[in-house]
Write a protein that holds these residues in place. Sequence first.
Motif, PDB file in Angstrom:
ATOM      1  N   MET A   1     -54.354 -37.526  31.309  1.00 48.50           N
ATOM      2  CA  MET A   1     -54.666 -37.115  32.668  1.00 48.50           C
ATOM      3  C   MET A   1     -56.170 -37.197  32.898  1.00 48.50           C
ATOM      4  N   GLU A   2     -56.570 -37.741  34.046  1.00 42.94           N
ATOM      5  CA  GLU A   2     -57.976 -37.820  34.393  1.00 42.94           C
ATOM      6  C   GLU A   2     -58.454 -36.506  34.989  1.00 42.94           C
ATOM      7  N   TYR A   3     -59.573 -36.012  34.478  1.00 44.05           N
ATOM      8  CA  TYR A   3     -60.176 -34.800  35.031  1.00 44.05           C
ATOM      9  C   TYR A   3     -61.252 -35.232  36.022  1.00 44.05           C
ATOM     10  N   ILE A   4     -60.827 -35.565  37.230  1.00 43.55           N
ATOM     11  CA  ILE A   4     -61.756 -36.097  38.227  1.00 43.55           C
ATOM     12  C   ILE A   4     -62.402 -34.972  39.031  1.00 43.55           C
ATOM     13  N   GLU A   5     -61.582 -34.137  39.657  1.00 40.82           N
ATOM     14  CA  GLU A   5     -62.108 -33.060  40.493  1.00 40.82           C
ATOM     15  C   GLU A   5     -62.630 -31.884  39.670  1.00 40.82           C
ATOM     16  N   CYS A   6     -62.110 -31.715  38.456  1.00 39.30           N
ATOM     17  CA  CYS A   6     -62.512 -30.590  37.594  1.00 39.30           C
ATOM     18  C   CYS A   6     -62.749 -31.091  36.172  1.00 39.30           C
ATOM     19  N   PRO A   7     -63.874 -31.742  35.933  1.00 47.30           N
ATOM     20  CA  PRO A   7     -64.116 -32.356  34.630  1.00 47.30           C
ATOM     21  C   PRO A   7     -64.139 -31.381  33.466  1.00 47.30           C
ATOM     22  N   ASN A   8     -64.383 -30.084  33.732  1.00 48.75           N
ATOM     23  CA  ASN A   8     -64.475 -29.105  32.651  1.00 48.75           C
ATOM     24  C   ASN A   8     -63.300 -28.129  32.608  1.00 48.75           C
ATOM     25  N   ASP A   9     -62.278 -28.404  33.406  1.00 54.07           N
ATOM     26  CA  ASP A   9     -61.152 -27.462  33.461  1.00 54.07           C
ATOM     27  C   ASP A   9     -59.840 -28.224  33.648  1.00 54.07           C
ATOM     28  N   GLY A  10     -59.208 -28.540  32.546  1.00 57.34           N
ATOM     29  CA  GLY A  10     -57.952 -29.283  32.591  1.00 57.34           C
ATOM     30  C   GLY A  10     -56.821 -28.512  33.236  1.00 57.34           C
ATOM     31  N   VAL A  11     -56.839 -27.173  33.128  1.00 51.43           N
ATOM     32  CA  VAL A  11     -55.780 -26.355  33.724  1.00 51.43           C
ATOM     33  C   VAL A  11     -55.848 -26.453  35.245  1.00 51.43           C
ATOM     34  N   LEU A  12     -57.042 -26.312  35.789  1.00 48.68           N
ATOM     35  CA  LEU A  12     -57.205 -26.421  37.232  1.00 48.68           C
ATOM     36  C   LEU A  12     -56.893 -27.835  37.709  1.00 48.68           C
ATOM     37  N   GLN A  13     -57.261 -28.834  36.924  1.00 46.02           N
ATOM     38  CA  GLN A  13     -56.959 -30.212  37.324  1.00 46.02           C
ATOM     39  C   GLN A  13     -55.444 -30.436  37.384  1.00 46.02           C
ATOM     40  N   GLU A  14     -54.708 -29.855  36.445  1.00 47.98           N
ATOM     41  CA  GLU A  14     -53.241 -29.918  36.505  1.00 47.98           C
ATOM     42  C   GLU A  14     -52.727 -29.346  37.816  1.00 47.98           C
ATOM     43  N   ASP A  15     -53.300 -28.220  38.222  1.00 49.25           N
ATOM     44  CA  ASP A  15     -52.869 -27.578  39.468  1.00 49.25           C
ATOM     45  C   ASP A  15     -53.168 -28.451  40.681  1.00 49.25           C
ATOM     46  N   LEU A  16     -54.349 -29.052  40.710  1.00 50.71           N
ATOM     47  CA  LEU A  16     -54.723 -29.901  41.846  1.00 50.71           C
ATOM     48  C   LEU A  16     -53.807 -31.114  41.936  1.00 50.71           C
ATOM     49  N   ASN A  17     -53.514 -31.711  40.809  1.00 50.86           N
ATOM     50  CA  ASN A  17     -52.586 -32.846  40.794  1.00 50.86           C
ATOM     51  C   ASN A  17     -51.205 -32.430  41.290  1.00 50.86           C
ATOM     52  N   TYR A  18     -50.789 -31.229  40.877  1.00 58.19           N
ATOM     53  CA  TYR A  18     -49.485 -30.715  41.309  1.00 58.19           C
ATOM     54  C   TYR A  18     -49.468 -30.527  42.823  1.00 58.19           C
ATOM     55  N   ILE A  19     -50.533 -29.956  43.370  1.00 56.08           N
ATOM     56  CA  ILE A  19     -50.625 -29.749  44.818  1.00 56.08           C
ATOM     57  C   ILE A  19     -50.503 -31.074  45.559  1.00 56.08           C
ATOM     58  N   ALA A  20     -51.220 -32.084  45.085  1.00 55.02           N
ATOM     59  CA  ALA A  20     -51.203 -33.399  45.743  1.00 55.02           C
ATOM     60  C   ALA A  20     -49.807 -34.008  45.755  1.00 55.02           C
ATOM     61  N   ASN A  21     -49.003 -33.667  44.756  1.00 57.81           N
ATOM     62  CA  ASN A  21     -47.655 -34.237  44.647  1.00 57.81           C
ATOM     63  C   ASN A  21     -46.569 -33.275  45.129  1.00 57.81           C
ATOM     64  N   SER A  22     -46.964 -32.192  45.796  1.00 57.00           N
ATOM     65  CA  SER A  22     -45.999 -31.198  46.261  1.00 57.00           C
ATOM     66  C   SER A  22     -45.430 -31.604  47.615  1.00 57.00           C
ATOM     67  N   ASN A  23     -44.762 -30.645  48.269  1.00 57.06           N
ATOM     68  CA  ASN A  23     -44.084 -30.950  49.540  1.00 57.06           C
ATOM     69  C   ASN A  23     -44.952 -30.673  50.767  1.00 57.06           C
ATOM     70  N   ILE A  24     -46.269 -30.683  50.589  1.00 62.02           N
ATOM     71  CA  ILE A  24     -47.166 -30.546  51.743  1.00 62.02           C
ATOM     72  C   ILE A  24     -46.939 -31.736  52.676  1.00 62.02           C
ATOM     73  N   PRO A  25     -46.833 -31.503  53.979  1.00 63.00           N
ATOM     74  CA  PRO A  25     -46.633 -32.613  54.930  1.00 63.00           C
ATOM     75  C   PRO A  25     -47.926 -33.417  55.124  1.00 63.00           C
ATOM     76  N   LEU A  26     -48.281 -34.177  54.107  1.00 64.00           N
ATOM     77  CA  LEU A  26     -49.558 -34.890  54.108  1.00 64.00           C
ATOM     78  C   LEU A  26     -49.646 -35.953  55.195  1.00 64.00           C
ATOM     79  N   GLU A  27     -48.498 -36.460  55.641  1.00 64.33           N
ATOM     80  CA  GLU A  27     -48.533 -37.515  56.651  1.00 64.33           C
ATOM     81  C   GLU A  27     -49.215 -37.045  57.933  1.00 64.33           C
ATOM     82  N   GLN A  28     -49.143 -35.727  58.214  1.00 61.10           N
ATOM     83  CA  GLN A  28     -49.787 -35.206  59.429  1.00 61.10           C
ATOM     84  C   GLN A  28     -51.285 -34.963  59.243  1.00 61.10           C
ATOM     85  N   LEU A  29     -51.708 -34.912  57.995  1.00 62.97           N
ATOM     86  CA  LEU A  29     -53.129 -34.698  57.709  1.00 62.97           C
ATOM     87  C   LEU A  29     -53.867 -36.008  57.429  1.00 62.97           C
ATOM     88  N   LYS A  30     -53.124 -37.073  57.264  1.00 66.62           N
ATOM     89  CA  LYS A  30     -53.711 -38.369  56.925  1.00 66.62           C
ATOM     90  C   LYS A  30     -54.693 -38.824  58.010  1.00 66.62           C
TER      91      LYS A  30
END
Length: 371
Positions: A1-30
Amino acid sequence: MEYIECPNDGVLQEDLNYIANSNIPLEQLKDRTILVTGATGLIGSQIIKALLCCNRLKKTNIKIIALARSKKKVQEMFGGLLNKEKLTFYFADIVEPITNDSPIINESIDYIIHGASITNSKFFIEHPVETINISLKGTANILELAKDKKVKSMVYLSSMEAFGVTDSNLEYVKEEDLGYIDILNVRSCYSEGKRMSECLCASYASEYDVPVKIARLAQTFGAGISYTEDRVFAQFAKSVINKTDIVLHTEGKSFGNYCYTRDTVIALLILLVKGNQGEAYTVSNEESNTTIRNMAQMVAEEIADGKIKVVFDIPKEKKTLGYAPDVKMHLSSMKMQALGWKPEIGLKEAYFRMIRSMENTKLELTNEDKN
């Protein structure tokens, strides 16, 4: 896994990746522009990083405008992310009106998440006037901006403290079950400020048709909490990390309602798109409801494997500590869940993830001291 947004915190990076792949209606925010206030706060910073992660993983092309007061804190918190093309920071005191001279006035803004607030209980006691002003004047200024920009949606981050002391006989406390707040108690500057800010949101929704929604947040913690954080959940976590006993300065009878950071960020982005104008929604994990005392014992016995214990050191004068009144309250999040949100991380897993994340922060601070 790439630690792009949180280079020093793999746990937080996991969470951010999870959020991006969740059921947020991203099409309306695009391709839209989102303003986030309180950018260096726990939730504000994670919303910004989550949106950047959505841009990277989902090609959402969201432009993020972040409002903060401290350039130093922004540099420490965001580092290399400050070079991101879709992230722009403005520095201002939110209590001051946004005038035609303010650079942010020239931005095109589609959505607003207003999270700027004081969260330190000791500050409430020592600076109650400033606490109220940040709530009321700050929220009024952002609502005016939302009105002028004709935003598609806005979310105001309120607090479970807006409920006050509710009826202890209620099995679950819903959004309309508001209780008592002693308005002459200086500590009420925070809870009463949140209530009045909610009323201000409802008033702007009614009078000016501002599409604002209110998120009443349970206490939120998890990955991304700094090792320097001093709120009670962080103190418990640091006791585990440092193998020291948990010290309670009250009897710990008050019930707490909690939600993991990742779950809260997902809820706020869903609410931004799906919530009803002028209404309040409780963001809480219904299964993460327990007394402070029981949570301390759970941390000592199950997280620290019984290697630490809970001790009580209750001062005669508790006023200066800034504790909220004891409450017995179990928040219902059914209204929020009806929008398609479901909290997933329970209290025990939240602690495990927070502690791993805080250990990364502690290591980073140690390395900085060596340099």
